[in-house]
Design a protein around this motif. Structure first.
Motif, PDB file in Angstrom:
ATOM      1  N   MET A 114       3.940  15.335   3.554  1.00  0.00           N
ATOM      2  CA  MET A 114       4.157  15.662   2.140  1.00  0.00           C
ATOM      3  C   MET A 114       5.543  16.259   1.934  1.00  0.00           C
ATOM      4  O   MET A 114       6.222  15.943   0.960  1.00  0.00           O
ATOM      5  CB  MET A 114       3.071  16.610   1.626  1.00  0.00           C
ATOM      6  CG  MET A 114       3.192  16.879   0.123  1.00  0.00           C
ATOM      7  SD  MET A 114       3.141  15.379  -0.921  1.00  0.00           S
ATOM      8  CE  MET A 114       1.391  15.044  -0.925  1.00  0.00           C
ATOM      9  N   GLY A 115       5.963  17.104   2.847  1.00  0.00           N
ATOM     10  CA  GLY A 115       7.317  17.657   2.753  1.00  0.00           C
ATOM     11  C   GLY A 115       8.373  16.570   2.780  1.00  0.00           C
ATOM     12  O   GLY A 115       9.358  16.610   2.040  1.00  0.00           O
ATOM     13  N   HIS A 118       8.477  14.735  -0.530  1.00  0.00           N
ATOM     14  CA  HIS A 118       9.203  15.538  -1.522  1.00  0.00           C
ATOM     15  C   HIS A 118      10.717  15.453  -1.306  1.00  0.00           C
ATOM     16  O   HIS A 118      11.481  15.352  -2.276  1.00  0.00           O
ATOM     17  CB  HIS A 118       8.726  16.981  -1.499  1.00  0.00           C
ATOM     18  CG  HIS A 118       7.381  17.164  -2.126  1.00  0.00           C
ATOM     19  ND1 HIS A 118       6.775  18.382  -2.233  1.00  0.00           N
ATOM     20  CD2 HIS A 118       6.516  16.285  -2.690  1.00  0.00           C
ATOM     21  CE1 HIS A 118       5.601  18.256  -2.834  1.00  0.00           C
ATOM     22  NE2 HIS A 118       5.427  16.974  -3.110  1.00  0.00           N
ATOM     23  N   VAL A 121      11.853  12.127  -2.674  1.00  0.00           N
ATOM     24  CA  VAL A 121      11.921  12.181  -4.143  1.00  0.00           C
ATOM     25  C   VAL A 121      13.156  12.961  -4.577  1.00  0.00           C
ATOM     26  O   VAL A 121      13.897  12.527  -5.468  1.00  0.00           O
ATOM     27  CB  VAL A 121      10.636  12.806  -4.742  1.00  0.00           C
ATOM     28  CG1 VAL A 121      10.817  13.112  -6.226  1.00  0.00           C
ATOM     29  CG2 VAL A 121       9.445  11.881  -4.533  1.00  0.00           C
ATOM     30  N   ASP A 122      13.407  14.105  -3.945  1.00  0.00           N
ATOM     31  CA  ASP A 122      14.565  14.929  -4.295  1.00  0.00           C
ATOM     32  C   ASP A 122      15.867  14.146  -4.155  1.00  0.00           C
ATOM     33  O   ASP A 122      16.772  14.278  -4.981  1.00  0.00           O
ATOM     34  CB  ASP A 122      14.635  16.173  -3.405  1.00  0.00           C
ATOM     35  CG  ASP A 122      13.516  17.165  -3.666  1.00  0.00           C
ATOM     36  OD1 ASP A 122      12.802  17.044  -4.688  1.00  0.00           O
ATOM     37  OD2 ASP A 122      13.342  18.076  -2.825  1.00  0.00           O
ATOM     38  N   SER A 126      15.955  12.201  -8.084  1.00  0.00           N
ATOM     39  CA  SER A 126      16.120  13.613  -8.445  1.00  0.00           C
ATOM     40  C   SER A 126      15.906  13.899  -9.933  1.00  0.00           C
ATOM     41  O   SER A 126      15.512  15.001 -10.292  1.00  0.00           O
ATOM     42  CB  SER A 126      17.495  14.118  -8.006  1.00  0.00           C
ATOM     43  OG  SER A 126      18.519  13.405  -8.672  1.00  0.00           O
ATOM     44  N   LYS A 129      11.704  14.421 -10.579  1.00  0.00           N
ATOM     45  CA  LYS A 129      11.003  15.165  -9.533  1.00  0.00           C
ATOM     46  C   LYS A 129       9.539  15.424  -9.868  1.00  0.00           C
ATOM     47  O   LYS A 129       8.662  15.201  -9.027  1.00  0.00           O
ATOM     48  CB  LYS A 129      11.703  16.484  -9.250  1.00  0.00           C
ATOM     49  CG  LYS A 129      12.936  16.345  -8.412  1.00  0.00           C
ATOM     50  CD  LYS A 129      13.494  17.718  -8.072  1.00  0.00           C
ATOM     51  CE  LYS A 129      14.805  17.585  -7.350  1.00  0.00           C
ATOM     52  NZ  LYS A 129      15.330  18.882  -6.947  1.00  0.00           N
ATOM     53  N   TYR A 133       6.692  13.930  -7.552  1.00  0.00           N
ATOM     54  CA  TYR A 133       5.781  14.749  -6.747  1.00  0.00           C
ATOM     55  C   TYR A 133       4.325  14.361  -7.027  1.00  0.00           C
ATOM     56  O   TYR A 133       3.517  14.266  -6.110  1.00  0.00           O
ATOM     57  CB  TYR A 133       5.988  16.226  -7.012  1.00  0.00           C
ATOM     58  CG  TYR A 133       7.268  16.817  -6.436  1.00  0.00           C
ATOM     59  CD1 TYR A 133       8.203  16.044  -5.750  1.00  0.00           C
ATOM     60  CD2 TYR A 133       7.543  18.158  -6.593  1.00  0.00           C
ATOM     61  CE1 TYR A 133       9.363  16.590  -5.247  1.00  0.00           C
ATOM     62  CE2 TYR A 133       8.708  18.728  -6.085  1.00  0.00           C
ATOM     63  CZ  TYR A 133       9.617  17.941  -5.412  1.00  0.00           C
ATOM     64  OH  TYR A 133      10.762  18.491  -4.902  1.00  0.00           O
ATOM     65  N   SER A 136       3.682  11.139  -5.353  1.00  0.00           N
ATOM     66  CA  SER A 136       3.533  11.361  -3.909  1.00  0.00           C
ATOM     67  C   SER A 136       2.118  11.797  -3.571  1.00  0.00           C
ATOM     68  O   SER A 136       1.538  11.349  -2.569  1.00  0.00           O
ATOM     69  CB  SER A 136       4.524  12.427  -3.424  1.00  0.00           C
ATOM     70  OG  SER A 136       5.849  11.984  -3.588  1.00  0.00           O
ATOM     71  N   GLU A 137       1.552  12.662  -4.382  1.00  0.00           N
ATOM     72  CA  GLU A 137       0.180  13.125  -4.139  1.00  0.00           C
ATOM     73  C   GLU A 137      -0.825  11.990  -4.316  1.00  0.00           C
ATOM     74  O   GLU A 137      -1.740  11.839  -3.508  1.00  0.00           O
ATOM     75  CB  GLU A 137      -0.158  14.281  -5.082  1.00  0.00           C
ATOM     76  CG  GLU A 137       0.591  15.547  -4.755  1.00  0.00           C
ATOM     77  CD  GLU A 137       0.410  16.637  -5.796  1.00  0.00           C
ATOM     78  OE1 GLU A 137      -0.554  16.574  -6.592  1.00  0.00           O
ATOM     79  OE2 GLU A 137       1.245  17.556  -5.808  1.00  0.00           O
TER      80      GLU A 137
END
Length: 168
Positions: A114-115, A118, A121-122, A126, A129, A133, A136-137
């Motif tokens: 997950m990190g 993120h 995505v960042d 960007s 975000k 996020y 991503s979940e």
């Protein structure tokens, strides 16, 4: 991760380490090269994100050829190509490239995965975000993450005088 340029034949084309790290930080993609499952070579262009240390993260489908190859042999190289400018009248090309060597890891914890999502995505989205996020979940279990830990890297470039020389 050690910057090693000793083996570059053309020592006049060495890239300074600061520029190599800039390419690693800002480039959008690179080519991951590995040993194919049949023993041959296999390279694939991918988006990535650098963690600022010794590793990059790559996302992909949770199964497939790339993961099979990495499971068999995790030793890889990763090539990033920077500015490229073909100079037909001079029969040459200006370029920048960074090649990293390391080991790929495909069995990451959920927290690390997950990190990494993120961080991707960042870097790559960007301006989106919050939505990224959430995405991503929702897609977490439909995505695999690969971490490549690098032991060494090198950089090479060629710059040609800027004045025009169309005739010899």
């Amino acid at each position: 991760m050690k910057y090693v340029n000793d083996a570059i034949r053309r020592q006049d084309r060495l890239m300074d380490e600061e520029r190599a790290l800039e390419l690693l930080r800002h480039s959008e993609f690179g080519v991951l090269s590995m040993q194919d499952i049949d023993g041959g070579g296999y390279g694939v262009p991918l988006n990535y994100v650098w963690d600022g240390g010794n590793s990059i993260y790559i996302h992909c489908a949770p199964e497939g050829h790339k993961l099979q190859a990495l499971e068999r042999n995790p030793k890889v190289s990763f090539c990033i190509i920077g500015n490229v400018h073909l100079l037909p009248s001079k029969f040459t090309t200006e370029y920048e490239s960074v090649i990293l060597k390391g080991i790929a890891h495909i069995h990451l914890s959920e927290e690390e995965r997950m990190g990494a999502l993120h961080m991707l995505v960042d870097k790559l989205s960007s301006q989106f975000k919050a939505i990224g996020y959430k995405y991503s979940e929702k897609s977490f279990y439909r995505v695999a993450l690969i971490r490549v830990d690098f032991t060494e890297y090198s950089g090479k470039c060629k710059h040609v005088a800027t004045h025009d020389q169309t005739s010899i």
